[in-house]
Design a protein around this motif. Structure first.
Motif, PDB file in Angstrom:
ATOM      1  N   GLU A 240       0.829  -1.203   0.000  1.00 38.51           N
ATOM      2  CA  GLU A 240       0.000   0.000   0.000  1.00 38.51           C
ATOM      3  C   GLU A 240       0.863   1.253   0.000  1.00 38.51           C
ATOM      4  OE1 GLU A 240      -3.001   2.426  -0.428  1.00 38.51           O
ATOM      5  OE2 GLU A 240      -3.137   0.247  -0.537  1.00 38.51           O
ATOM      6  N   ARG A 243       2.157   1.695  -3.536  1.00 39.52           N
ATOM      7  CA  ARG A 243       1.107   2.214  -4.427  1.00 39.52           C
ATOM      8  C   ARG A 243       0.820   3.678  -4.124  1.00 39.52           C
ATOM      9  NH1 ARG A 243      -0.680  -3.128  -3.650  1.00 39.52           N
ATOM     10  NH2 ARG A 243      -1.875  -2.558  -1.783  1.00 39.52           N
ATOM     11  N   SER A 244       0.873   4.050  -2.846  1.00 43.19           N
ATOM     12  CA  SER A 244       0.664   5.443  -2.480  1.00 43.19           C
ATOM     13  C   SER A 244       1.756   6.328  -3.074  1.00 43.19           C
ATOM     14  CB  SER A 244       0.646   5.586  -0.955  1.00 43.19           C
ATOM     15  OG  SER A 244       0.551   6.942  -0.572  1.00 43.19           O
ATOM     16  N   GLN A 245       2.993   5.847  -3.036  1.00 44.40           N
ATOM     17  CA  GLN A 245       4.085   6.630  -3.622  1.00 44.40           C
ATOM     18  C   GLN A 245       3.910   6.775  -5.133  1.00 44.40           C
ATOM     19  OE1 GLN A 245       8.079   5.559  -2.712  1.00 44.40           O
ATOM     20  NE2 GLN A 245       7.906   6.074  -0.543  1.00 44.40           N
ATOM     21  N   ARG A 247       1.091   6.918  -6.691  1.00 45.55           N
ATOM     22  CA  ARG A 247       0.058   7.942  -6.890  1.00 45.55           C
ATOM     23  C   ARG A 247       0.625   9.335  -6.627  1.00 45.55           C
ATOM     24  NH1 ARG A 247      -3.112   3.898  -4.254  1.00 45.55           N
ATOM     25  NH2 ARG A 247      -2.878   4.944  -2.243  1.00 45.55           N
ATOM     26  N   GLN A 248       1.449   9.442  -5.562  1.00 49.38           N
ATOM     27  CA  GLN A 248       2.063  10.737  -5.267  1.00 49.38           C
ATOM     28  C   GLN A 248       2.936  11.212  -6.425  1.00 49.38           C
ATOM     29  OE1 GLN A 248       1.548  12.587  -2.365  1.00 49.38           O
ATOM     30  NE2 GLN A 248      -0.068  11.060  -2.183  1.00 49.38           N
ATOM     31  N   GLU A 250       2.564  10.533  -9.557  1.00 50.60           N
ATOM     32  CA  GLU A 250       1.706  10.990 -10.657  1.00 50.60           C
ATOM     33  C   GLU A 250       1.155  12.389 -10.371  1.00 50.60           C
ATOM     34  OE1 GLU A 250      -2.352   9.604 -13.040  1.00 50.60           O
ATOM     35  OE2 GLU A 250      -1.532   8.373 -11.430  1.00 50.60           O
ATOM     36  N   VAL A 251       0.677  12.590  -9.136  1.00 44.23           N
ATOM     37  CA  VAL A 251       0.112  13.892  -8.770  1.00 44.23           C
ATOM     38  C   VAL A 251       1.169  14.980  -8.859  1.00 44.23           C
ATOM     39  CG1 VAL A 251      -0.825  15.229  -6.847  1.00 44.23           C
ATOM     40  CG2 VAL A 251      -1.732  12.960  -7.333  1.00 44.23           C
ATOM     41  N   THR A 301      -1.156  16.403   0.432  1.00 46.89           N
ATOM     42  CA  THR A 301      -0.802  15.085  -0.096  1.00 46.89           C
ATOM     43  C   THR A 301       0.323  14.454   0.697  1.00 46.89           C
ATOM     44  OG1 THR A 301       0.817  15.988  -1.680  1.00 46.89           O
ATOM     45  CG2 THR A 301      -1.475  15.806  -2.424  1.00 46.89           C
ATOM     46  N   VAL A 358      -6.230  16.277 -11.188  1.00 45.72           N
ATOM     47  CA  VAL A 358      -5.351  15.187 -10.797  1.00 45.72           C
ATOM     48  C   VAL A 358      -5.358  15.004  -9.267  1.00 45.72           C
ATOM     49  CG1 VAL A 358      -3.173  16.464 -10.512  1.00 45.72           C
ATOM     50  CG2 VAL A 358      -3.120  14.114 -11.301  1.00 45.72           C
TER      51      VAL A 358
END
Length: 361
Positions: A240, A243-245, A247-248, A250-251, A301, A358
């Motif tokens: 998790e 996956r969070s990294q 997403r970070q 991408e943002v 974030t 985003v």
């Protein structure tokens, strides 16, 4: 005493996870020592060249788990190819200047073979070793050389499998540095808009360029972390967080593009030397508010990255979207009142909306 020991252990763990070079050095040292012991106790002729086993171990432990297997195979292939070149030349030419030149030339040509990747440099090294050091017993030398490197690489891969690097902490640091740089840029822009002065193009061009190394550093760190996660048994426990990294990344990647475009639009519309400014006293405060709201959303974030298991919270893009709705309405009213197109202001709304989207996604 217990408190001191606890602090020492915590400090060591902090250094270990935040600075992967320490764990790499530890894995390499352990693997090289084990490989050396295997080389020493191996039967002749392998025991005559035990130092080649640590070489294979170091090759395998200086990268991620997935890459160590690939690079070990590429290295062994390069070593065998170099040895084959040296044996072929040695069979038709007597040792001398011509044979060395021919071996090196052929080896350097083969080193560029795409299949070997970055390990192609070992073709020339192997060819020279076999030609110069294997005189009189080339076949025996090649077998010991290649065999010990293979054994060492296998040991190094095994050590990587037992102590696989995950590299989540370095990528988190790189993403945090990018987030802080973007927030600072947005806050500085908003402050400059509040001052009602024009923007110096040279200053903001330097600021734009200063962000590029931070952006590239974050991208590279996240890419290394993603590669380290492939085939890594530890990745399941930290899935998790990984996956969070992602997403970070991408943002923040999109946010970096948004900030870069905002700076370019503002410098063009509000630059020093213009007879008039594009936004004017009514639009500037609204844009400054939107920029600060975007900066606050980016700061938010960081909490999601630090604790991805907290569950869904408030939409981080909602406040940004509301501030942009307000800015859009003010731009529309100002167009009707002044008869001016305010194209730069409209473009800024569109660009910042991409950042809000985003964040919401």
């Amino acid at each position: 005493m217990t408190r001191w020991w606890g602090r020492g252990a915590a400090g060591l763990h902090h250094v270990w996870v935040r600075h992967p070079r320490w764990s790499l050095a530890f894995r390499g040292a352990v693997a090289a020592a084990l490989a050396w012991l295997v080389g020493v106790v191996a039967p002749a002729p392998f025991s005559d060249y035990p130092y080649y086993a640590p070489l294979g171990a170091v090759i395998a432990t200086t990268s991620t788990l997935a890459r160590s297997v690939r690079e070990s195979v590429q290295t062994v292939g390069a070593l065998l190819l170099g040895a084959a070149i040296a044996l072929a030349v040695d069979s038709v030419l007597v040792p001398g200047v011509l044979s060395v030149a021919l071996v090196v030339g052929l080896a350097l040509l083969c080193a560029g073979w795409r299949v070997l990747g970055a390990q192609g440099t070992w073709v020339a090294n192997s060819a020279i070793f076999v030609l110069v050091l294997g005189q009189g017993e080339s076949a025996e030398y090649v077998g010991a050389f290649a065999g010990l490197v293979v054994v060492g690489a296998a040991i190094g891969t095994g050590v990587n499998l037992l102590l696989p690097p995950l590299l989540l902490a370095p990528s988190a640091i790189a993403l945090g540095a990018l987030r802080d740089a973007l927030v600072e840029q947005l806050d500085d822009l908003a402050g400059r808009l509040d001052d009602e002065g024009t923007l110096d193009p040279d200053e903001w061009e330097r600021r734009r360029r200063a962000l590029f190394p931070t952006i590239e550093g974050a991208r590279a760190a996240v890419a290394r972390s993603g590669e380290a996660s492939r085939g890594n048994p530890r990745a399941r426990r930290h899935g998790e967080r990984a996956r969070s990294q992602a997403r970070q990344a991408e943002v923040l990647g999109t946010a970096a593009e948004v900030v870069d475009e905002v700076v370019r639009l503002l410098v063009d519309g509000e630059r020093t030397g213009r007879d008039d400014v594009e936004l004017g006293p009514r639009l500037r405060p609204e844009l400054a508010t939107a920029l600060r709201t975007f900066a606050r959303a980016l700061r938010g974030t960081e909490r999601a990255a630090d604790d991805p298991g907290t569950g869904p919270g408030a939409d981080p893009g909602a406040d940004v979207a509301r501030s942009l709705d307000r800015l859009r309405d003010v731009v529309r009213d100002e167009r009707e009142r002044s008869g001016h197109d305010h194209l730069v202001a409209g473009a800024l709304v569109v660009v910042l909306r991409r950042g809000a989207d985003v964040l919401a996604a």
